[in-house]
Design an enzyme around this catalytic site. Structure first.
Site, PDB file in Angstrom:
ATOM      1  N   ASP A 124       0.864  -1.176   0.000  1.00  0.00           N
ATOM      2  CA  ASP A 124       0.000   0.000   0.000  1.00  0.00           C
ATOM      3  C   ASP A 124       0.905   1.232   0.000  1.00  0.00           C
ATOM      4  O   ASP A 124       2.120   1.121   0.084  1.00  0.00           O
ATOM      5  CB  ASP A 124      -0.966  -0.023   1.186  1.00  0.00           C
ATOM      6  CG  ASP A 124      -0.251   0.035   2.527  1.00  0.00           C
ATOM      7  OD1 ASP A 124       0.971   0.287   2.553  1.00  0.00           O
ATOM      8  OD2 ASP A 124      -0.906  -0.168   3.557  1.00  0.00           O
ATOM      9  N   ASP A 297      -7.921  -7.359   0.489  1.00  0.00           N
ATOM     10  CA  ASP A 297      -7.042  -7.584   1.633  1.00  0.00           C
ATOM     11  C   ASP A 297      -7.825  -7.217   2.869  1.00  0.00           C
ATOM     12  O   ASP A 297      -8.709  -6.353   2.814  1.00  0.00           O
ATOM     13  CB  ASP A 297      -5.790  -6.691   1.575  1.00  0.00           C
ATOM     14  CG  ASP A 297      -6.098  -5.276   2.046  1.00  0.00           C
ATOM     15  OD1 ASP A 297      -6.699  -4.519   1.255  1.00  0.00           O
ATOM     16  OD2 ASP A 297      -5.784  -4.931   3.201  1.00  0.00           O
ATOM     17  N   HIS A 366      -6.078 -21.825  10.468  1.00  0.00           N
ATOM     18  CA  HIS A 366      -7.472 -22.134  10.129  1.00  0.00           C
ATOM     19  C   HIS A 366      -8.183 -20.964   9.454  1.00  0.00           C
ATOM     20  O   HIS A 366      -8.815 -21.124   8.416  1.00  0.00           O
ATOM     21  CB  HIS A 366      -8.265 -22.574  11.364  1.00  0.00           C
ATOM     22  CG  HIS A 366      -9.728 -22.621  11.070  1.00  0.00           C
ATOM     23  ND1 HIS A 366     -10.301 -23.632  10.332  1.00  0.00           N
ATOM     24  CD2 HIS A 366     -10.723 -21.715  11.321  1.00  0.00           C
ATOM     25  CE1 HIS A 366     -11.586 -23.366  10.158  1.00  0.00           C
ATOM     26  NE2 HIS A 366     -11.863 -22.219  10.741  1.00  0.00           N
TER      27      HIS A 366
HETATM   28 ZN   LIG Z   1      -9.621 -25.498   9.696  1.00  0.00          ZN
END
Ligand SMILES: [Zn+2]
Length: 403
Positions: A124, A297, A366
């Site tokens: 940026d 983003d 995750h």
């Molecule tokens: Zn996961």
């Protein structure tokens, strides 16, 4: 605060010592590649499936860019980020200028080599950070002057300087410096900022010199349809390699954000990438893909991970909740990431409550997998021309709140 503000770390500031260019070395490191180019491959409803080709590799779009503010995706190694399938990272010019400094990064071979990340990087320009540091700033036609929140020292950033710094960093995509206002702002103020940003964009284009770096203009105009349309048209007349849609997700209602996104993309050329800056929640991203946006983003997946808020196919989970203390099931039974295929909710809760550093790592793996996998499914739905159905099904399933 919501949206863009919520989506950006903004403890940034600007500082850089005088010094020569390590430009030749940078160009060498980048393999003297060609300027990144964008191709639109297919379309489904308003959604575009495309490809950004850079000297550091290709990016399949629509794409989500994990935020690597200080040349690092917080709590992950580059290998982990790579294995998650991220094809491009966003780094923050302000933070890197402060520490370790653009000249140092350039002397160390540029951002890719410095951080050992071989894939594309977008930087940026610091424009948003200027807005978030408004208490300290003075914006003039020449540029912006402000004080470091760390040591109070005075710094200035001009459109030319922002280009120079990003060329030293050697990112694949650089953004022009813009004046980004928060919502709500008065019409006169928005008009002046949009005009100034346009002038800055023209000055940025004039001084760019790297043959292997794309320069994106940024559409401003706040929440005023005519100003935004006018600004987008003038920006397109100047001609950029791609276009950011800026000044959104700064506190305005969601419907307004979507309307202004649509007004902006309607004016942008089909054969250039469009990047909606600082957006957003999974639903925000899907709705914006429908409006023709190619790149995103946001700090939400990474920051929420560190706060213990985890995205799942059935909504968000606060892992610290006592109900997970003895829960042996995976975090998200539908997820195939390392975290979900290896650990129980009970273990993840324990790590979080015990403030183990691994909690941030496993949660970030995750959440980023969730975002990147969502983008993979978005791309597939466009390729198979069933994006509208995918969007409708996802709207019902996904929780639209930010935290
Ligand atoms: Zn996961």
């Amino acid at each position: 605060m919501e949206g863009h503000t919520a989506c950006q770390g903004f403890s940034g500031l600007f500082r850089e010592g005088a010094g020569g260019y390590a430009f030749a070395m940078n160009a060498l490191e980048a393999g003297r590649g060609e300027r990144p180019r964008f191709e639109r491959l297919s379309q489904s409803a308003g959604a575009r499936r495309g490809r950004l080709t850079t000297s550091h590799g290709e990016v399949a779009t629509p794409a989500f860019m994990p935020v690597a503010t200080a040349a690092s995706v917080k709590s992950l190694t580059q290998k982990q980020v790579d294995e998650l399938g991220a094809e491009i990272l966003l780094s923050n010019t302000y933070h890197l200028m402060l520490r370790p400094g653009a000249d140092r990064v350039a002397a160390l071979g540029g951002l890719h080599r410095f951080m050992s990340w071989t894939k594309p990087v977008l930087t940026d320009s610091g424009g948003f950070q200027v807005a978030s540091l408004s208490a300290l700033r003075r914006v003039e036609d020449e540029g912006v002057t402000f004080r470091s929140h760390l040591d109070g020292s005075l710094h200035s950033l001009t459109p030319e300087r922002a280009v120079e710094i990003q060329e030293k960093l050697g990112s694949d995509v650089a953004m022009v410096l813009d004046e980004c206002l928060l919502y709500p702002s008065e019409r006169g103020e928005v008009r002046a900022a949009a005009a100034r940003s346009l002038d800055w964009a023209a000055r940025s284009k004039k001084v760019r010199s790297r043959p292997d770096q794309a320069l994106f203009g940024i559409v401003q105009g706040g929440s005023f349809t005519d100003l935004r349309r006018e600004n987008a048209r003038a920006l397109v007349d100047l001609g950029f390699d791609g276009y950011g849609v800026g000044g959104l997700a700064v506190g305005e209602p969601k419907e307004m954000m979507r309307e202004m996104t649509a007004v902006s993309t309607a004016e942008l050329p089909e054969d250039r990438a469009r990047y909606l800056m600082g957006v957003g929640t999974p639903v925000d991203i899907l709705e914006s893909v429908a409006l023709g946006i190619d790149m995103f983003d946001c700090v939400l997946p990474t920051r929420n991970a560190r706060n213990g808020t985890l995205f799942t196919g059935l909504g968000k989970i606060a892992i610290k909740n006592a109900r997970y203390a003895s829960d042996e099931s995976p975090l998200d039974p539908g997820c195939r990431c390392y975290t979900c295929s290896t650990f129980s909710r009970a273990y993840l809760r324990h790590l979080f409550v015990a403030r183990e550093m691994t909690a941030a790592t496993l949660n970030t793996i995750h959440n980023l997998h969730f975002y990147l996998d969502l983008m993979r499914r978005v791309r597939l739905s466009i390729e198979e021309d069933r994006f509208s159905a995918f969007l409708a099904a996802s709207r019902e399933r996904l929780d639209d709140s930010a935290a």
